[in-house]
Design an enzyme around this catalytic site. Structure first.
Site, PDB file in Angstrom:
ATOM      1  N   SER A  29      60.446  35.111  27.139  1.00 36.07           N
ATOM      2  CA  SER A  29      59.014  35.344  26.943  1.00 36.07           C
ATOM      3  C   SER A  29      58.322  34.131  26.333  1.00 36.07           C
ATOM      4  CB  SER A  29      58.812  36.562  26.037  1.00 36.07           C
ATOM      5  OG  SER A  29      59.518  36.387  24.817  1.00 36.07           O
ATOM      6  N   ASN A 116      62.756  42.480  16.008  1.00 39.82           N
ATOM      7  CA  ASN A 116      61.947  43.665  16.330  1.00 39.82           C
ATOM      8  C   ASN A 116      60.778  43.845  15.362  1.00 39.82           C
ATOM      9  OD1 ASN A 116      63.826  43.970  18.288  1.00 39.82           O
ATOM     10  ND2 ASN A 116      64.802  45.808  17.430  1.00 39.82           N
ATOM     11  N   THR A 161      15.126  55.193  36.422  1.00 42.96           N
ATOM     12  CA  THR A 161      16.191  56.197  36.546  1.00 42.96           C
ATOM     13  C   THR A 161      16.481  56.259  38.038  1.00 42.96           C
ATOM     14  OG1 THR A 161      14.670  58.038  36.807  1.00 42.96           O
ATOM     15  CG2 THR A 161      15.377  57.557  34.550  1.00 42.96           C
ATOM     16  N   HIS A 162      17.736  56.445  38.370  1.00 41.20           N
ATOM     17  CA  HIS A 162      18.155  56.413  39.791  1.00 41.20           C
ATOM     18  C   HIS A 162      17.778  55.081  40.450  1.00 41.20           C
ATOM     19  CE1 HIS A 162      18.656  60.826  39.393  1.00 41.20           C
ATOM     20  NE2 HIS A 162      17.542  60.708  38.686  1.00 41.20           N
ATOM     21  N   SER A 283      25.042  27.462  46.974  1.00 42.12           N
ATOM     22  CA  SER A 283      25.925  27.792  48.087  1.00 42.12           C
ATOM     23  C   SER A 283      26.280  26.507  48.807  1.00 42.12           C
ATOM     24  CB  SER A 283      25.218  28.755  49.024  1.00 42.12           C
ATOM     25  OG  SER A 283      25.753  28.649  50.320  1.00 42.12           O
ATOM     26  N   LYS A 289      20.019  28.847  48.188  1.00 40.57           N
ATOM     27  CA  LYS A 289      20.603  29.866  47.317  1.00 40.57           C
ATOM     28  C   LYS A 289      20.752  29.436  45.856  1.00 40.57           C
ATOM     29  CE  LYS A 289      22.539  33.307  48.244  1.00 40.57           C
ATOM     30  NZ  LYS A 289      23.689  33.697  49.039  1.00 40.57           N
ATOM     31  N   ASN A 291      22.868  31.452  42.894  1.00 41.61           N
ATOM     32  CA  ASN A 291      23.659  32.671  42.694  1.00 41.61           C
ATOM     33  C   ASN A 291      23.988  32.911  41.223  1.00 41.61           C
ATOM     34  OD1 ASN A 291      23.753  33.031  45.495  1.00 41.61           O
ATOM     35  ND2 ASN A 291      25.554  31.718  45.670  1.00 41.61           N
ATOM     36  N   GLU A 296      28.082  37.872  37.686  1.00 42.41           N
ATOM     37  CA  GLU A 296      28.952  38.457  38.720  1.00 42.41           C
ATOM     38  C   GLU A 296      30.416  38.422  38.284  1.00 42.41           C
ATOM     39  OE1 GLU A 296      27.778  37.532  43.080  1.00 42.41           O
ATOM     40  OE2 GLU A 296      26.932  35.933  41.866  1.00 42.41           O
ATOM     41  N   GLN A 328      58.319  43.827  25.324  1.00 38.76           N
ATOM     42  CA  GLN A 328      57.996  42.414  25.506  1.00 38.76           C
ATOM     43  C   GLN A 328      56.858  42.240  26.521  1.00 38.76           C
ATOM     44  OE1 GLN A 328      61.088  39.347  25.337  1.00 38.76           O
ATOM     45  NE2 GLN A 328      60.695  38.976  27.487  1.00 38.76           N
TER      46      GLN A 328
HETATM   47  N1  ARG Z   1      60.608  38.658  22.661  1.00 38.23           N
HETATM   48  C1  ARG Z   1      60.842  39.963  22.151  1.00 38.23           C
HETATM   49  C2  ARG Z   1      59.596  40.838  22.351  1.00 38.23           C
HETATM   50  O1  ARG Z   1      58.616  40.333  22.674  1.00 38.23           O
HETATM   51  C3  ARG Z   1      61.164  39.898  20.706  1.00 38.23           C
HETATM   52  C4  ARG Z   1      61.985  41.040  20.214  1.00 38.23           C
HETATM   53  C5  ARG Z   1      63.304  40.974  20.818  1.00 38.23           C
HETATM   54  N2  ARG Z   1      64.169  41.930  20.278  1.00 38.23           N
HETATM   55  C6  ARG Z   1      65.321  42.258  20.868  1.00 38.23           C
HETATM   56  N3  ARG Z   1      66.036  43.133  20.296  1.00 38.23           N
HETATM   57  N4  ARG Z   1      65.694  41.716  21.988  1.00 38.23           N
HETATM   58  O2  ARG Z   1      59.639  42.026  22.211  1.00 38.23           O
END
Ligand code: ARG
Length: 465
Positions: A29, A116, A161-162, A283, A289, A291, A296, A328
């Site tokens: 991650s 954790n 309205t509407h 455009s 144009k 825009n 948007e 994660q």
């Molecule tokens: N990268 C993990 C997350 O975002 C961190 C916690 C990982 N914990 C584990 N027991 N693998 O949740």
């Protein structure tokens, strides 16, 4: 005995073969959670101070950790820190580098802690910081809105309205409706912040820890309002992130409505406003144009934030306690929701001063829409006609005016009296747009006097009064 061919993994001791590249990429991650590095370091330093205070690590260890972390901060800021996919996430990347810099003290940092509770702490800190940024930007947007509303406090425009012309309002009054919408958004974010601002650290992996930790101390160090009171809940729930996305989805819903109105108003068929060129694009093929790309896109980006809310609700659904790696997946939706809200607020705060009203077109639309028809009906009711009968008489009058191609106040008194003998000379004061506006003179009404009072109150609120 099988020796792992790589010792770089934290958990290598337990494993007999290295992770495949695909699994490594699938489970890592760091590419997205490295954006929480400041929060990760802030959390680690508070944890280390607590460990030292409780004599779980030595004062020298704490000093080493502090020195190493300072070095890491400067490396990350300078862009020289090397993030490694092998080290999975932001937490392990920083911890490993700390250990490389300061040795055993780095290895002691994780005492009484798990990733954790570490990650749950980081996200809460990150989200709290983001909410604080969002509140500042919301205020900037709102104060730009109030400036424009003040300028246009007495500018008549049709209210719809509407999407059909209904009654005269002032442009300022319409802008104040936007203000109210975002005022509630700010309240919602403040409320989310309260539940976000609780400390998970100390929960460790799921059950708490055997070390004599002081969670209240860490909470105070990090500015949390208190600790999460159950270790299982602390590491597993992401309801605060879901709540944030819900508040973000509502905010984007509001901005999509403002955007839609700006798109309509900028269309030459309405011609109610001009938006400064720097917020529009041309455009590539049609030279004429202009825009309204910014509104948007804001309208379009609302969809992705709704998606993130659904993603997080679904991510959490049916997860057994406590931590699961599913969690994660909370980060990318959350981060993108933060980015989208932040960018949208910033660009709208910039754009609002670039909006100019076109009062002549607004007035034309009022005229063509018989916007003061209700005022005529109210007038007849005040003279004793039951409202339903008045409604019918005015309907006939509107039909006549439409045939003649004029607005109601342009009908002659004799003509008007054919619809009701109750109509007298005083009707013309009632049928003007200014008369119509001024008559709605109560809190929440569109009379310019009320709009100015509402702006006053809103400014008081913005400045914390
Ligand atoms: N990268 C993990 C997350 O975002 C961190 C916690 C990982 N914990 C584990 N027991 N693998 O949740």
């Amino acid at each position: 005995m099988n020796q792992p061919n790589s010792t770089q993994y934290t958990w290598a001791g337990r494993f007999s073969e290295p992770m495949s590249d695909l699994v490594k990429r699938y489970t890592a991650s760091v590419d997205f959670d490295k954006r929480m590095w400041r929060q990760d370091i802030r959390g680690s330093l508070a944890h280390a101070r607590m460990l030292a205070k409780q004599a779980i690590i030595s004062a020298e260890d704490l000093a080493d950790i502090q020195r190493g972390m300072a070095q890491i901060v400067s490396e990350i800021e300078a862009g020289t820190f090397e993030w490694s996919l092998d080290l999975e996430d932001v937490h392990l990347n920083i911890e490993k580098h700390l250990t490389a810099l300061v040795g055993d003290a780095g290895k002691r940092l994780h005492t009484g802690r798990s990733r954790n509770d570490q990650v749950a702490t980081d996200i809460r800190l990150y989200l709290r910081d983001s909410i604080d940024d969002i509140q500042v930007m919301l205020k900037q947007f709102q104060s730009a809105l109030l400036d424009l509303a003040e300028r246009e406090a007495a500018t008549p425009m049709p209210g719809f309205t509407h999407l059909q012309v209904a009654q005269p309002i002032t442009f300022g009054h319409h802008l104040l409706a936007w203000f109210e919408m975002t005022k509630r958004d700010a309240e919602r974010f403040a409320d989310v912040r309260k539940r976000t601002n609780r400390l998970p650290l100390g929960a460790a992996a799921l059950a708490g820890t055997t070390y004599p930790i002081d969670r209240e101390f860490v909470a105070a160090e990090l500015g949390f309002e208190g600790v999460c009171e159950n270790s299982l809940d602390a590491v597993s729930d992401r309801d605060f992130a879901i709540e944030f996305c819900a508040a973000a989805a509502l905010l984007m819903m509001h901005f999509s409505r403002m955007s839609e109105e700006l798109v309509l108003w900028m269309n030459p068929r309405f011609g109610f406003v001009k938006i400064a060129d720097r917020f529009c694009t041309g455009s590539s093929i049609m030279p004429q144009k202009k825009n309204p790309d910014v509104p948007e896109l804001a309208r379009g980006k609302t969809g992705r934030v709704y998606g993130h809310l659904t993603a997080l609700l679904t991510l959490m659904k049916c997860q057994p306690l406590a931590y699961n790696k599913d969690n994660q997946e909370d980060k990318e939706p959350l981060f993108d929701a933060v980015d989208t809200v932040t960018d949208t607020l910033r660009i709208f705060a910039d754009m609002i001063p670039g909006i100019t009203a076109r009062p002549d077109n607004m007035r034309d639309a009022l005229r063509q829409g018989f916007a003061t028809a209700t005022d005529l009906a109210d007038y007849l009711t005040r003279k004793g006609l039951p409202f339903r009968d008045a409604h019918e008489a005015v309907g006939l009058a509107v039909r006549r005016a439409e045939e003649l191609g004029v607005d109601l106040p342009q009908l002659s008194l004799t003509e008007l009296q054919t619809f009701s003998p109750l109509i007298g000379e005083d009707i013309f004061g009632v049928l003007t747009v200014e008369g119509s506006l001024a008559a709605r003179n109560h809190i929440g009404g569109t009379a310019p006097e009320q709009v100015r009072a509402a702006i006053e109150r809103a400014r008081g609120r913005l400045s914390g009064g």
